[in-house]
Structures are given as structure tokens and as C-alpha cells.
Design a protein around this motif. Structure first.
Motif, PDB file in Angstrom:
ATOM      1  N   GLU A  29      44.158 -11.175  -8.579  1.00  0.00           N
ATOM      2  CA  GLU A  29      44.115 -11.309 -10.030  1.00  0.00           C
ATOM      3  C   GLU A  29      42.700 -11.619 -10.519  1.00  0.00           C
ATOM      4  O   GLU A  29      42.459 -11.714 -11.708  1.00  0.00           O
ATOM      5  N   TYR A  30      41.762 -11.736  -9.598  1.00  0.00           N
ATOM      6  CA  TYR A  30      40.372 -12.053  -9.930  1.00  0.00           C
ATOM      7  C   TYR A  30      39.446 -10.911  -9.536  1.00  0.00           C
ATOM      8  O   TYR A  30      39.753 -10.122  -8.643  1.00  0.00           O
ATOM      9  N   ASP A  31      38.281 -10.854 -10.168  1.00  0.00           N
ATOM     10  CA  ASP A  31      37.131 -10.132  -9.637  1.00  0.00           C
ATOM     11  C   ASP A  31      35.918 -11.033  -9.846  1.00  0.00           C
ATOM     12  O   ASP A  31      36.060 -12.258  -9.860  1.00  0.00           O
ATOM     13  N   GLU A  35      37.576 -12.831 -16.093  1.00  0.00           N
ATOM     14  CA  GLU A  35      38.878 -12.293 -16.497  1.00  0.00           C
ATOM     15  C   GLU A  35      39.944 -12.547 -15.441  1.00  0.00           C
ATOM     16  O   GLU A  35      39.640 -12.875 -14.290  1.00  0.00           O
ATOM     17  N   LYS A  36      41.208 -12.357 -15.833  1.00  0.00           N
ATOM     18  CA  LYS A  36      42.329 -12.430 -14.906  1.00  0.00           C
ATOM     19  C   LYS A  36      43.344 -11.347 -15.259  1.00  0.00           C
ATOM     20  O   LYS A  36      43.496 -10.984 -16.424  1.00  0.00           O
ATOM     21  N   ARG A  38      47.035 -10.043 -13.005  1.00  0.00           N
ATOM     22  CA  ARG A  38      47.728  -9.979 -11.715  1.00  0.00           C
ATOM     23  C   ARG A  38      48.599  -8.740 -11.600  1.00  0.00           C
ATOM     24  O   ARG A  38      49.399  -8.440 -12.485  1.00  0.00           O
ATOM     25  N   GLY A  76      36.000  -7.192 -15.235  1.00  0.00           N
ATOM     26  CA  GLY A  76      37.460  -7.119 -15.194  1.00  0.00           C
ATOM     27  C   GLY A  76      37.971  -5.701 -15.075  1.00  0.00           C
ATOM     28  O   GLY A  76      39.154  -5.450 -15.297  1.00  0.00           O
ATOM     29  N   LEU A  79      41.009  -5.109 -12.548  1.00  0.00           N
ATOM     30  CA  LEU A  79      42.134  -6.045 -12.649  1.00  0.00           C
ATOM     31  C   LEU A  79      43.317  -5.368 -13.332  1.00  0.00           C
ATOM     32  O   LEU A  79      43.143  -4.470 -14.155  1.00  0.00           O
ATOM     33  N   SER A 333      31.560 -22.696 -12.120  1.00  0.00           N
ATOM     34  CA  SER A 333      31.621 -21.248 -12.328  1.00  0.00           C
ATOM     35  C   SER A 333      30.430 -20.817 -13.168  1.00  0.00           C
ATOM     36  O   SER A 333      29.720 -21.637 -13.760  1.00  0.00           O
ATOM     37  N   GLN A 469      41.533 -18.539 -23.099  1.00  0.00           N
ATOM     38  CA  GLN A 469      42.516 -18.739 -22.047  1.00  0.00           C
ATOM     39  C   GLN A 469      43.943 -18.716 -22.582  1.00  0.00           C
ATOM     40  O   GLN A 469      44.869 -18.361 -21.877  1.00  0.00           O
TER      41      GLN A 469
END
Length: 477
Positions: A29-31, A35-36, A38, A76, A79, A333, A469
């Protein structure tokens, strides 16, 4: 995910090539961005025929499909924004052919960028596009995002080095476009597909040009006591029509973090450095290096060092290419931006970035391709703090907006993906989007391939949305 559907994909591949458990999907779900997204299922094909069958099966069940390489992307793009099937090309990593005589290579999309150069080195050749993540990023991902790197100032981005592609279309059809020599008449479909971010087809084979190693290389490190002097040096190098193969800039705060980690030889007390490289015929390299040193000195460079040998040169580049990792030691981060400005606007752009950092309370480092105006400000923040996260997004949007306002672009090499899709109206009109959508729909009419990328999700173009978020807050341009 429906267990019967999982079994269908396992029968198509094998049980070791299909992931569906939540703890496995979490890893995808990450790069490299903030972003996210899944997926519901992750599959690992090894052949083009398997990719075709995967696409057909996904189409039968109306599942979106997302292609993914090494997951090093910064927008992203790889994703699963709307879930679905993620096709990971990590096992399609063969160099199918290396034709040294004609300076061509045919590779699968999972081949790591640097590994292609290593394979070509015994023949005196290399693959010119060299993103900072070249030891981990894949050629397929480079093609999807039209990746660049430090040396694209002279040699161009990925599209300048790709001559042909093998594709799987959204209905599973396998087609080839372009030609080995790259001079095929008719529409330049290869040029269209490179940089299309997986929204038009899945790339399963790539034919690339290989460059011959230059006769001579000189790497210079110019040291400055002010950021403005370094920036003005870049402007004058450009004005004098000197084209180095690379011209990178690090500000003082960033280079101190890098030096503390890498020990590359960057001066800890400087305000900025330029890492400049020239290559070609021995006489030409000597003349260009002398001209560059003259410009640096005219703009009050404290010192201009010339790397004495390949070991010193490699150490300087190690510092540059591991800079993002070095900054990872300083905060939980970081958010790496990607905007483009006219090179003549470089001094005021850096001042604006500093003001944005002060406004939002962030330390923003600057490591970027100064020679072609491709900025990579890095915002350090803690993603666990919702307020910090949203402030980082707002600061990023403000910087990218500024890039467009001064005549630049939203992205130079990281792509649009999820990160900048809602900022696209800053640069494109409704008519522009209509044309792009018609091209998109000719290949991918039901948006089954990488949905939710590039195009803004909101229907109107007057309202720009900034991600958060928990919600998307409108931000008017």
C-alpha cells in the motif's frame, strides 16, 4: 477478497505467486511517496502470456489493475487507489538481449536500472538515464514515469532512450509498438506510452538504446558561501550555452546531513555546492571544465575542486545519490517534491521555498537537478502528527503552484500519479483534459488500468483539492 477468485488466480499462476492476506497486502500500500492505496490481490507474473491471462481474468471480474515495479516511485503512481489487482513485475527481470554492436538492449520491466549498466559495461556501454534510485528502481517503472536523473541534462529522460515496447492492453491483447532502431514511420506510439503511468497499457518488454562510455570525464565540486551565488552560477552556465552532462545543487543544510552520513568530502561550513560533470572528447572536456571554473569564480565560488580519480568521483556521486537516505536519519519521514522552473528563476525560487518552510514551520532541504531547473525540495515531518501531515501537503502544493506560476511545470520526472492529479488544472484547461481523456479512452475505455491517476477526481477545474489523511479540503487556485 473472495476465496474462489483467489483460487482462480492461483490456478493461473501458483500459490506462491498470489498474495491476498492483509498482512501481505499491507506491504504494497506504500511507495516512496506520502500516498497510500491498498490492493485486494497482488500477483507476480514471469511471462508476457501470464500478464495477458491475468488481465483477462481481472476484466472478467471487473477488477482494476495496477502495474508495479520496485515501488520506489514518488507520486503514488504504482498504488492501488481503488483496490483491485496489483501486477508486480519483480520476477520479470531478465535482460533478454544485449546487442553491443548496435547499442541496443531488450529487457523485461523488472530489470533494475543499474543492473543494465553493469551488464553493458564489459562492452564499453551504459544506460544513460540514472535516477538517484538507480540501484533499486526498475526499467519498467522508469518507462511508466518517464524518469530522469542527474545526467539527463545532456542525455535526456527515459523517453529519449526507448525505441520499442511490448504491451498488454486492457482486454489482454499483446501488441508491439516502435522498432529496434527507433525510426518507424507513423504515429510515435512509443513516445505516447512512455510516461503514461500505466494508464494506457501494461509494459512487458522494453527495447532501449545504450550509450558508449565517453573518452574523458571531469567531475567538479564548486563550493559557495551563499545559495544565491550558487544559483546565479547555474544561470550563467546556461546563458553561456555550456551544457555539462550533469549540474546538481545541494544547499548547506542538506549537504551537512549528507556529509555526516556518507563522508563524501562535502565542506561542512558552506552554504551550497554544485556538483558538475562534463564528459566527451578529452580536449572538449578540458575546455568545458575551464569555462565552468571561470563562471564559478566570477560568482564568488570559494573553491572549485576537480575529482582526482574515479574513486573520488564515485564518492561525490555516492553523496548525491544517497542524499535522500541521509535525510531519512533526521525525521520520521520526508516528502520529496518534484517541480520544474525556468533556470533563470532559480535564485528567487529557492528564496520562495525557504519562505514557505518558515511559514509552515518546516525545515526544507534542497537537492536537485539545477541544470535543467528540476527542483526536489524535501520537507521533513512526522506523519503520525495529523496537523504536520496536512501542513506538509499544503506547503508542497504552494511550492508546486509557484513553479507553475513562474512558467514551470508540475513534475519533471516523478510523474503525476495520485500526488498531483488534483493540481493538474493549474497547468491544463478543460479542452486539454478533453483531448487527453480521448487518447486515454482509446486505449483504456473503462479505466480498468491504474484508475484514479493523472486526471483530477473532481469534476470542475476551478477547484483544486489538497489531500489529507482524513478528508480532502478544497483549495482554490
Amino acid at each position: 477478497m473472495n476465496s474462489n477468485l483467489v483460487r482462480e488466480f492461483e490456478n493461473l499462476l501458483d500459490t506462491a505467486s498470489v498474495l491476498y492476506r492483509p498482512e501481505d497486502l499491507l506491504l504494497y500500500e506504500y511507495d516512496g511517496s506520502v500516498e497510500k492505496g491498498r490492493p485486494n490481490l497482488v500477483v507476480f507474473p514471469t511471462t508476457t502470456e501470464q500478464v495477458s491471462r491475468i488481465v483477462k481474468l481481472a476484466a472478467e471480474h471487473h477488477l482494476p489493475i495496477v502495474g508495479r515495479g520496485a515501488g520506489t516511485g514518488l507520486s503514488g503512481g504504482a498504488l492501488a487507489r481503488t483496490g483491485g489487482v496489483m501486477v508486480v513485475f519483480a520476477r520479470m527481470n531478465r535482460i533478454i538481449e544485449l546487442d553491443a554492436e548496435n547499442q541496443r538492449a531488450v529487457v523485461q520491466p523488472g530489470v533494475v536500472n543499474y543492473e543494465l549498466t553493469r551488464a553493458a559495461e564489459p562492452h564499453g556501454l551504459y544506460f544513460a538515464p540514472d535516477p538517484s534510485s538507480w540501484k533499486s528502481c526498475t526499467i519498467g517503472g522508469n518507462v511508466a514515469e518517464n524518469a530522469g536523473g542527474p545526467h539527463t541534462l545532456a542525455y535526456g529522460v527515459t523517453t529519449n532512450h526507448v525505441t520499442a515496447l511490448e504491451l498488454v492492453l486492457p482486454d489482454g491483447e499483446i501488441v508491439r509498438i516502435g522498432s529496434t532502431q527507433g525510426d518507424e514511420p507513423g504515429y510515435d506510439l512509443t513516445g505516447l506510452l512512455v510516461g503514461s503511468e500505466g494508464t494506457l497499457a501494461l509494459v512487458t518488454e522494453i527495447t532501449v538504446k545504450l550509450a558508449r562510455k565517453p573518452e574523458a570525464v571531469k567531475t567538479l565540486l564548486a563550493i559557495f558561501d551563499t545559495v544565491d551565488d550558487a544559483a546565479e552560477t547555474v544561470v550563467e552556465i546556461t546563458a553561456r550555452t555550456i551544457t555539462p552532462s550533469a549540474c546538481e545543487m545541494l544547499d548547506g543544510w542538506t549537504l551537512r546531513a549528507v556529509e555526516d552520513y556518507i563522508r563524501a568530502g562535502f565542506p561542512m561550513d558552506s552554504a551550497a555546492v554544485l556538483l558538475i560533470e562534463v564528459e566527451g572528447l578529452t580536449e572538449t572536456v578540458a575546455a568545458q571544465a575551464a569555462a565552468i571554473i571561470e563562471v564559478c569564480n566570477a560568482h564568488r565560488a570559494r573553491e572549485v575542486r576537480v575529482a582526482r580519480d574515479s574513486s573520488e568521483r564515485e564518492l561525490l556521486w555516492k553523496g548525491r545519490k544517497n542524499a535522500f537516505g541521509a535525510l531519512g536519519r533526521l525525521a520520521p519521514s520526508n516528502y520529496v517534491l518534484d517541480g520544474v522552473i525556468p533556470r533563470s528563476k532559480l535564485p528567487q525560487a529557492l528564496r520562495r521555498i525557504q519562505k514557505v518552510g518558515e511559514q509552515y514551520g518546516f525545515q526544507i532541504g534542497n537537492i536537485f537537478h539545477a541544470g535543467d531547473g528540476n527542483l526536489h525540495p524535501i520537507i521533513l515531518f512526522d506523519p503520525r502528527d495529523k496537523k504536520q501531515f496536512e501542513s506538509a501537503l499544503q506547503a508542497a502544493a504552494e511550492i508546486i503552484r509557484y513553479c507553475v506560476q513562474v512558467g514551470g511545470a508540475l513534475t519533471g520526472e516523478h510523474g503525476v500519479g495520485m500526488e498531483k492529479s488534483e493540481l493538474m488544472p493549474l497547468l491544463f484547461s478543460v479542452a486539454d483534459f478533453d483531448l487527453m481523456r480521448r487518447v486515454h479512452d482509446a486505449f483504456n475505455p473503462d479505466s480498468s488500468l491504474n484508475p484514479g491517476k493523472i486526471f483530477p477526481l473532481n469534476k470542475g477545474c476551478g477547484e483544486i483539492r489538497v489531500r489529507s489523511q482524513s478528508s480532502t479540503a478544497p483549495l482554490r487556485s
